[in-house]
Scaffold this motif. Structure first.
Motif, short mmCIF file in Angstrom:
data_model
loop_
_atom_site.label_atom_id
_atom_site.label_comp_id
_atom_site.label_asym_id
_atom_site.label_seq_id
_atom_site.Cartn_x
_atom_site.Cartn_y
_atom_site.Cartn_z
N ASP A 1 52.42 38.08 35.52
CA ASP A 1 51.49 37.04 35.59
C ASP A 1 50.03 37.28 35.86
O ASP A 1 49.41 36.76 36.61
CB ASP A 1 51.88 35.76 36.33
CG ASP A 1 53.13 35.27 35.96
OD1 ASP A 1 53.60 34.89 34.69
OD2 ASP A 1 54.10 34.77 36.68
N LEU A 2 49.51 38.54 35.43
CA LEU A 2 48.17 38.91 35.61
C LEU A 2 47.40 38.83 34.50
O LEU A 2 47.88 39.22 33.33
CB LEU A 2 48.12 40.25 36.22
CG LEU A 2 48.76 40.34 37.65
CD1 LEU A 2 49.08 41.89 37.94
CD2 LEU A 2 48.00 39.76 38.60
N LYS A 3 46.14 38.80 34.49
CA LYS A 3 45.30 38.66 33.39
C LYS A 3 44.64 40.30 33.16
O LYS A 3 44.58 41.10 34.22
CB LYS A 3 44.20 37.84 33.41
CG LYS A 3 44.62 36.31 33.51
CD LYS A 3 43.28 35.44 33.79
CE LYS A 3 43.69 33.87 33.99
NZ LYS A 3 44.47 33.44 32.99
N GLN A 4 44.12 40.45 32.12
CA GLN A 4 43.69 41.80 31.84
C GLN A 4 42.51 42.03 32.85
O GLN A 4 42.19 43.20 33.15
CB GLN A 4 43.18 41.96 30.28
CG GLN A 4 44.23 42.10 29.34
CD GLN A 4 43.80 42.43 27.92
OE1 GLN A 4 42.48 42.09 27.70
NE2 GLN A 4 44.35 42.95 27.14
N LYS A 5 41.63 41.05 32.91
CA LYS A 5 40.61 41.43 33.97
C LYS A 5 41.10 41.67 35.45
O LYS A 5 40.34 42.19 36.09
CB LYS A 5 39.63 40.14 34.07
CG LYS A 5 40.29 38.76 34.73
CD LYS A 5 39.24 37.71 34.53
CE LYS A 5 39.74 36.54 35.35
NZ LYS A 5 39.08 35.60 35.82
N GLN B 1 39.67 45.05 37.03
CA GLN B 1 39.03 45.10 38.31
C GLN B 1 39.73 46.22 39.31
O GLN B 1 39.08 46.78 40.08
CB GLN B 1 38.95 43.63 39.04
CG GLN B 1 38.47 43.69 40.30
CD GLN B 1 38.27 42.24 40.87
OE1 GLN B 1 38.97 41.30 40.19
NE2 GLN B 1 37.39 41.89 41.91
N TYR B 2 41.20 46.01 39.46
CA TYR B 2 41.95 47.21 40.18
C TYR B 2 41.53 48.38 39.68
O TYR B 2 41.45 49.40 40.66
CB TYR B 2 43.34 46.85 40.07
CG TYR B 2 44.35 47.82 40.77
CD1 TYR B 2 44.25 47.68 42.10
CD2 TYR B 2 44.94 48.79 39.92
CE1 TYR B 2 45.01 48.78 42.89
CE2 TYR B 2 45.76 49.81 40.52
CZ TYR B 2 46.01 49.64 41.86
OH TYR B 2 46.68 50.64 42.33
N LEU B 3 41.58 48.62 38.58
CA LEU B 3 41.20 50.15 38.11
C LEU B 3 39.75 50.28 37.93
O LEU B 3 39.48 51.35 37.89
CB LEU B 3 41.68 50.28 36.62
CG LEU B 3 43.39 49.86 36.36
CD1 LEU B 3 43.53 49.84 34.88
CD2 LEU B 3 43.94 51.18 37.06
N SER B 4 38.83 49.31 38.21
CA SER B 4 37.57 49.71 38.54
C SER B 4 36.99 50.11 36.80
O SER B 4 36.15 50.99 36.74
CB SER B 4 37.09 50.84 39.18
OG SER B 4 37.51 50.60 40.46
N CYS B 5 37.40 49.40 35.95
CA CYS B 5 36.92 49.43 34.55
C CYS B 5 36.75 48.09 33.85
O CYS B 5 36.98 47.11 34.66
CB CYS B 5 37.89 50.23 33.85
SG CYS B 5 39.45 49.42 33.38
N THR B 6 36.08 48.08 32.87
CA THR B 6 35.82 46.60 32.38
C THR B 6 37.06 46.30 31.49
O THR B 6 37.85 46.84 31.62
CB THR B 6 34.90 46.73 30.97
OG1 THR B 6 35.14 47.66 30.24
CG2 THR B 6 33.34 47.48 31.66
N GLN B 7 37.08 44.85 31.37
CA GLN B 7 38.33 44.13 30.83
C GLN B 7 38.44 44.77 29.32
O GLN B 7 39.41 44.80 28.89
CB GLN B 7 38.19 42.64 30.73
CG GLN B 7 39.19 41.80 30.05
CD GLN B 7 39.14 41.78 28.55
OE1 GLN B 7 37.88 41.54 28.09
NE2 GLN B 7 40.26 41.55 27.95
N ALA B 8 37.18 44.88 28.65
CA ALA B 8 37.28 45.41 27.28
C ALA B 8 37.92 46.93 27.30
O ALA B 8 38.74 47.35 26.29
CB ALA B 8 35.64 45.40 26.63
N ALA B 9 37.41 47.65 28.16
CA ALA B 9 38.17 48.95 28.24
C ALA B 9 39.64 48.96 28.48
O ALA B 9 40.31 49.79 27.86
CB ALA B 9 37.43 50.08 29.37
N TYR B 10 40.15 48.05 29.27
CA TYR B 10 41.49 47.85 29.68
C TYR B 10 42.20 47.57 28.49
O TYR B 10 43.38 47.96 28.10
CB TYR B 10 41.74 47.12 30.87
CG TYR B 10 43.35 46.90 31.20
CD1 TYR B 10 43.78 47.86 31.76
CD2 TYR B 10 43.58 45.46 30.63
CE1 TYR B 10 45.24 47.73 31.88
CE2 TYR B 10 45.30 45.46 30.87
CZ TYR B 10 45.84 46.82 31.53
OH TYR B 10 47.27 46.51 31.74
#
Length: 75
Positions: A14-18, A22-31
């Motif tokens: 139940d997590l969002k891409q953002k 954030q956890y991965l220290s990248c942008t939502q677009a990159a993820y």
């Protein structure tokens, strides 16, 4: 495929891409590109995802259907 497993694990949590971005220290677009398979997932990101979801990189990559992480083989 690895990309669908990463998406499925995120959705099952139940997590969002953002949130993951954030956890991965990248942008939502990159993820998003990782989940879509339009960008290869770097090894460091793959390891972080495996640790976050408590699974193995082999599971994320589709090399095994066993989602359990490996135990420490060094004794």
């Amino acid at each position: 495929m690895a990309y669908s497993r990463v998406r499925d694990l995120r959705e099952d949590s139940d997590l969002k891409q953002k949130d993951i971005a954030q956890y991965l220290s990248c942008t939502q677009a990159a993820y998003s590109l990782y989940e879509l398979g339009k960008r290869d997932i770097p090894t460091t990101i793959l390891i972080k995802l495996a640790k976050f979801y408590n699974t193995s990189t082999d599971y994320l990559l589709g090399l095994t259907n066993n989602p359990k992480p490996y135990t420490d083989l060094k004794k």
